[in-house]
Design a protein around this motif. Structure first.
Motif: not given
Ligand SMILES: Cc1cc2nc3c(=O)[nH]c(=O)nc-3n(C[C@H](O)[C@H](O)[C@H](O)COP(=O)(O)OP(=O)(O)OC[C@H]3O[C@@H](n4cnc5c(N)ncnc54)[C@H](O)[C@@H]3O)c2cc1C
Length: 404
Positions: A9-15, A56-58, A196-198, A259-261, A307-309, A311-313
């Motif tokens: 799963t690569c669904c993102g931490m903030l997605s 961060a987004t606001g 908190h996140r700065v 959100r996925i079963d 730094n997510m890139t 860590c994810l790598q």
């Molecule tokens: C406001 C904000 C600020 C951030 N600031 C930083 C920062 O300063 N530094 C940093 O390193 N990171 C930051 N991040 C974190 C950021 O999420 C990551 O850097 C990066 O986007 C993570 O990549 P990812 O591929 O793991 O996830 P994402 O880029 O979130 O990609 C996840 C993908 O999975 C898809 N997905 C999710 N669920 C499903 C599903 N059920 N079915 C199909 N597709 C699905 C999503 O649509 C999305 O395309 C920030 C994020 C936000 C929102």
């Protein structure tokens, strides 16, 4: 139905946007979350706009649209510490100089505390008050996250150090805000800097000096509902609006997967399991869910504190190696044992609970989502240390993981 042996799963931490105001569907104007920004340009000119949230987004939205809208109401619940971002324009020479350091960066980044180039280089106890102030000023003037993640590590653990650095940031914010009422509304008073996140910002605070920008403090009088014409707060006021922007954040770390079963052994549900206790083994697998691999989920730095890139790598490389290992051994299934997971959760909690982050309320602990079990989501032992532990597990032939 698609059959697969492994699921990564690569669904993102903030997605997974977190939105929950009753009555949203009745609003007659335009309403959207920052993570679901409309594809067509949004027309703000002359409109009455409400932004809910100042994280961060606001911050990015507010500083960008303040000069464009007719009137802006910012609904603030929790004031944020923030650092002014330099965001310089890089020339071609700058870019080339940066690229020439590629080898150095690839070697250094994976081993620092947060996976950025900079790291904690000073010990608070060893410096005079004057030298500490110089370090803090230098980090501040860098216009980056340096003050947070490479000034003094003690700011995460020691309340006195944190209070001093928090005082410094408040002072900087006060210098810019001037008006005591704005200071009360926008400068945090009840938690420490870095817990908190700065967010980084550009002219965010100055936006509140504009006559068309107003703060609605919703700590004492929370938002009750969205009405057809605006936002109603607990004191009965209806704030009439044409556009509502929900900068309300995310169900962090877990939301995308719950959100996925997702079902594991014996039909167990990840959503149900995580609704009781959020657990993983190094953020890479979950006991009870064989052949499921995860990235950017809780109990790893990639759940918020890195730094997510970088860590994810590291996580995808570990997963890739693990799957290759299973295949070269002619095995089919890999899963962490309960003991290994218990051990990782205990180790994670021991470090997390020693930090000041654990004493606060924010999405770092899931406290923005009602009913979410409380735990510091991100591994706080550092990116370098985490990587080493993951490597040790791989080098041991995946001790703590059953394979068959
Ligand atoms: C406001 C904000 C600020 C951030 N600031 C930083 C920062 O300063 N530094 C940093 O390193 N990171 C930051 N991040 C974190 C950021 O999420 C990551 O850097 C990066 O986007 C993570 O990549 P990812 O591929 O793991 O996830 P994402 O880029 O979130 O990609 C996840 C993908 O999975 C898809 N997905 C999710 N669920 C499903 C599903 N059920 N079915 C199909 N597709 C699905 C999503 O649509 C999305 O395309 C920030 C994020 C936000 C929102």
């Amino acid at each position: 139905m698609i059959d697969t042996q492994f699921l990564i799963t690569c669904c993102g931490m903030l997605s997974a946007p977190h939105v929950s105001f009753p009555g949203q569907e009745t609003f007659k104007g335009q309403l959207f979350h920052t993570a679901r920004w409309p594809k067509e340009p949004v027309e703000f000119g002359g409109k009455r706009v409400g932004v809910i949230g100042n994280g961060a987004t606001g911050i990015q939205v507010i500083q960008t649209i303040a000069g464009e809208v007719g009137h802006l109401k910012v609904f603030v619940r929790t004031p944020q510490y923030m650092i002014p971002m330099k965001n310089p324009k890089y020339s071609e020479e700058d870019a080339e100089a940066y690229k020439s350091r590629f080898q150095h960066l690839t070697e250094r980044l994976p081993h620092t505390f947060t996976g950025f180039e900079y790291d904690f280089e000073h010990a608070w106890a060893g410096l005079t008050p004057e030298r500490r102030r110089e370090v803090i000023e230098d980090c501040w003037n860098d216009g980056s996250l340096k003050l947070w993640i490479s000034s003094f590590a003690e700011l995460f653990f020691d309340a006195e150090v944190n209070a001093e650095i928090s005082g410094f940031v408040r002072e900087k914010m006060r210098e810019r805000l001037k008006d005591p009422k704005l200071c009360d509304a926008l400068i945090p008073a009840d938690y420490g800097f870095g817990t908190h996140r700065v967010p980084l910002e550009q002219n965010f605070l100055e936006a509140f000096h504009r006559p068309n920008v107003e703060i609605v403090s919703v700590k004492a009088s929370p938002i009750e509902r969205v009405t057809p014409t605006g936002i109603q707060t607990a004191d009965g006021t209806i704030h009439e609006l044409d556009v509502i922007v929900l900068a309300t954040g995310f169900d962090a770390g877990t939301g995308a997967l719950t959100r996925i079963d997702i079902r594991g052994r014996g039909g167990r549900s990840l959503k149900e399991d995580w609704s009781k206790d959020i657990r993983t083994t190094m953020g890479l697998q979950v006991h009870g869910y064989p052949n499921l691999f995860t990235t950017a989920v809780p109990l790893a730095p990639s759940a918020a504190l890195c730094n997510m890139t970088t860590c994810l790598q590291q996580q995808v490389e570990w997963i890739d190696d693990c799957i290759r290992f299973v295949r070269t051994k002619n095995l089919k299934v890999v899963e962490p044992t309960k003991d290994a997971e218990d051990g990782w959760v205990a180790h994670h909690d021991e470090i997390a609970n020693a930090t000041l982050i654990a004493k606060t309320n924010s999405w770092y602990l899931g406290s923005n989502v009602e009913g979410k079990p409380r735990r510091v989501l991100s591994y706080c032992g550092g990116v370098g240390a985490y990587r080493q532990k993951c490597n040790e597990v791989a080098a041991s032939g995946y001790q703590g993981f059953t394979m068959n």
